[in-house]
Design an enzyme around this catalytic site. Structure first.
Site, PDB file in Angstrom:
ATOM      1  N   PRO A 313     -65.686 -64.501-103.680  1.00 47.07           N
ATOM      2  CA  PRO A 313     -65.017 -64.368-103.121  1.00 47.07           C
ATOM      3  C   PRO A 313     -65.095 -64.285-101.763  1.00 47.07           C
ATOM      4  O   PRO A 313     -65.613 -64.794-101.013  1.00 47.07           O
ATOM      5  CB  PRO A 313     -64.727 -62.354-102.747  1.00 47.07           C
ATOM      6  CG  PRO A 313     -66.444 -62.613-102.907  1.00 47.07           C
ATOM      7  CD  PRO A 313     -66.560 -63.557-104.331  1.00 47.07           C
ATOM      8  N   GLY A 314     -63.178 -64.853-101.228  1.00 48.87           N
ATOM      9  CA  GLY A 314     -63.363 -65.297 -99.740  1.00 48.87           C
ATOM     10  C   GLY A 314     -62.565 -64.329 -99.283  1.00 48.87           C
ATOM     11  O   GLY A 314     -62.461 -63.494 -98.184  1.00 48.87           O
ATOM     12  N   ARG A 315     -61.505 -64.820 -99.476  1.00 50.87           N
ATOM     13  CA  ARG A 315     -59.464 -64.066 -98.780  1.00 50.87           C
ATOM     14  C   ARG A 315     -59.754 -62.587 -99.139  1.00 50.87           C
ATOM     15  O   ARG A 315     -59.965 -61.627 -97.941  1.00 50.87           O
ATOM     16  CB  ARG A 315     -58.509 -64.670 -99.722  1.00 50.87           C
ATOM     17  CG  ARG A 315     -57.098 -64.123 -98.801  1.00 50.87           C
ATOM     18  CD  ARG A 315     -56.233 -64.069-100.023  1.00 50.87           C
ATOM     19  NE  ARG A 315     -56.153 -65.377-100.609  1.00 50.87           N
ATOM     20  CZ  ARG A 315     -55.485 -66.032-100.680  1.00 50.87           C
ATOM     21  NH1 ARG A 315     -54.595 -65.953-100.177  1.00 50.87           N
ATOM     22  NH2 ARG A 315     -55.234 -67.662-101.232  1.00 50.87           N
ATOM     23  N   CYS A 390     -41.182 -78.813 -84.435  1.00 53.99           N
ATOM     24  CA  CYS A 390     -40.234 -79.490 -84.305  1.00 53.99           C
ATOM     25  C   CYS A 390     -39.946 -79.375 -86.302  1.00 53.99           C
ATOM     26  O   CYS A 390     -40.197 -80.920 -86.719  1.00 53.99           O
ATOM     27  CB  CYS A 390     -39.746 -80.778 -83.833  1.00 53.99           C
ATOM     28  SG  CYS A 390     -38.196 -81.598 -84.029  1.00 53.99           S
ATOM     29  N   TYR A 420     -57.431 -68.858 -94.505  1.00 49.44           N
ATOM     30  CA  TYR A 420     -56.120 -70.309 -94.963  1.00 49.44           C
ATOM     31  C   TYR A 420     -55.671 -70.306 -93.691  1.00 49.44           C
ATOM     32  O   TYR A 420     -54.425 -70.942 -93.804  1.00 49.44           O
ATOM     33  CB  TYR A 420     -55.716 -69.626 -96.470  1.00 49.44           C
ATOM     34  CG  TYR A 420     -56.981 -70.214 -97.649  1.00 49.44           C
ATOM     35  CD1 TYR A 420     -57.863 -71.108 -97.444  1.00 49.44           C
ATOM     36  CD2 TYR A 420     -57.139 -68.254 -97.458  1.00 49.44           C
ATOM     37  CE1 TYR A 420     -59.020 -71.339 -98.354  1.00 49.44           C
ATOM     38  CE2 TYR A 420     -58.167 -69.107 -98.902  1.00 49.44           C
ATOM     39  CZ  TYR A 420     -58.925 -69.672 -99.185  1.00 49.44           C
ATOM     40  OH  TYR A 420     -59.664 -69.694-100.205  1.00 49.44           O
TER      41      TYR A 420
END
Length: 463
Positions: A313-315, A390, A420
């Site tokens: 797991p990361g998020r 832009c 992220y």
């Protein structure tokens, strides 16, 4: 209040456009008695005044707690079924020296996928034995460094990497532990760009080719084959995909046992989080319990020992712990043709954008937004939070409701930006990447310095 016809079908008009949905915000987020957003005891305006905006804010206690909870849940549930589990923090979500130390202190191992991420982990003092190295195109220099420092495990992603890792291991007089990443053919229900276990993609070895590739790995005395690795996607809200991938992998795992030990099985990560009030991810504790039962039951059916399990797991650890603060610049009410009539979309432009959060533009990701500096009883208005870059696609929040009196100078807060956002940040339009601060118990400290114009100009060889 009448629903704005430009609102997506999932977005309801909130009863209170100031309310903080518990699942979306860090555990240390709250409104003060006078209505200001407070993060771990630090007021939003104090953070903005001291560090400027945009500003990444990480609730340190929340991040540490989620890391510990992941470790404890997977350890507990696999022990319940007579096995063991190792949790790797997926550094690609967000990696700094402090983050590396937090997850290490919680008992997690750490997954890196470039030489730069490896350098951060080593500089943070993380033992190389607790690191895993991913990547579909590791350079010879990256492989050599990983082997030379005694990296815990390298995930082989292609046939060519077998020789490259073996040569480095032989050169350094080491036996390098390796896993083999396989493409299980399981596709999690997620955005196409996030899916990483389909046949037509760059990662892994086709499942049918695994026995031959493993035989090649085992033929090298400098390599120690640990087992298979799978990753089926990202931002996954259910366990069905993991269950099917585990079944397919264990069938091959059983076949591989005929020719030697296969002590481990890595099921990857991709566990989802709530970005909006309607998101309902499965808690990690429930995922751990479900995976433990799935794997143990399947091993019993196949008549094979339960391998040591790893997940990544990361998020799910760092994502909910992060909030980004912005200052409102300009506001435009744009009349949009809709269903034979017109409707108003309120564009609220802020001082950041796709340079600090590209996920909305890249994946069409949805986010939540709230006014951070105050509360208001004004009627809720549908807003689109736009960045300063832009690009017409420079959107931070595609759709949410804010009090209709949102004004230039207001502080806005976007939660669930721990993963992220900083790691995908850029210098588009020569904008410096914002600093990252950690808040805890009313205290704040910088964990990643922001970039100044001088930093940007220093890299230009023509100046």
């Amino acid at each position: 209040m009448t629903v704005n016809p430009l609102a997506p079908s999932w977005l309801d008009v909130p009863a209170d456009a100031n309310a903080l949905a518990e699942a979306v915000w860090p555990r240390g987020a709250a409104r003060t008695t006078d209505g200001e957003l407070e993060l771990a005891g630090v007021r939003a305006h104090e953070l903005a005044a001291r560090f400027g905006t945009p500003l990444y804010v990480v609730d340190e206690a929340d991040a540490r707690a989620r890391a510990q909870e992941a470790h404890d849940a997977f350890t507990r549930e696999f022990e319940r079924r007579g096995g063991t589990a190792t949790v790797y923090y997926a550094g690609k979500a967000f990696l700094s020296a402090e983050i590396a130390r937090w997850v290490d202190a919680a008992g997690l191992h750490l997954d890196v996928c470039t030489g730069g991420e490896l350098a951060v982990a080593l500089a943070a003092g993380i033992s190389p034995s607790r690191l895993g190295f991913h990547g579909n195109n590791k350079s010879l220099a990256e492989i050599d460094r990983a082997v030379s420092v005694g990296l815990g495990v390298i995930v082989i992603d292609s046939v060519q990497e077998i020789e490259r890792v073996a040569e480095a291991a032989f050169r350094h007089g080491r036996t390098q532990r390796v896993r083999l990443r396989v493409n299980s053919g399981v596709h999690a229900q997620t955005h196409d760009y996030l899916a990483t276990a389909r046949e037509d993609q760059k990662f892994g070895i086709p499942l049918a080719d695994v026995p031959g590739v493993v035989a090649s790995i085992r033929a090298h005395s400098a390599l120690d084959f640990l087992g298979l690795h799978s990753h089926i996607g990202s931002q996954i809200f259910e366990t069905d995909g993991f269950a099917e991938a585990a079944r397919r992998l264990l069938e091959v795992h059983r076949e591989l046992l005929a020719d030697g030990p296969v002590p481990e099985l890595n099921l990857g990560g991709g566990f989802g989080i709530a970005y909006t009030s309607v998101d309902a991810p499965v808690p990690l504790s429930d995922i751990a319990a479900s995976l433990a039962d799935i794997v143990a039951d399947e091993c019993e059916r196949l008549g094979i020992p339960l391998p040591a399990i790893a997940v990544e797991p990361g998020r799910a650890i760092i994502g909910p712990s992060g909030v980004t603060l912005y200052e409102v610049g300009t506001i435009k009410d744009v009349e949009v043709a809709q269903g034979g009539g017109t409707a108003i979309r309120k564009y609220v432009s802020v001082d950041g954008g796709m340079s600090d959060n590209v996920r909305s533009s890249l994946y069409g990701a949805d986010y939540t937004v709230r006014i951070a500096g105050r509360v208001s009883d004004a009627d809720a208005a549908l807003v689109r939070v736009a960045g300063k870059h832009c690009e017409s696609g420079d959107i931070v929040v595609h759709a949410d409701y804010l009090p209709g009196d949102v004004s230039p100078g207001d502080l806005l807060a976007v939660p669930a930006t721990g993963a992220y956002c900083w790691s995908l940040a850029s210098n588009y339009n020569y904008v410096g990447r914002p600093p990252v601060v950690a808040v805890r118990d009313g205290e704040v400290r910088v964990i990643v310095r922001g970039e100044t114009e001088a930093d940007l100009l220093a890299r230009d060889a023509g100046i």
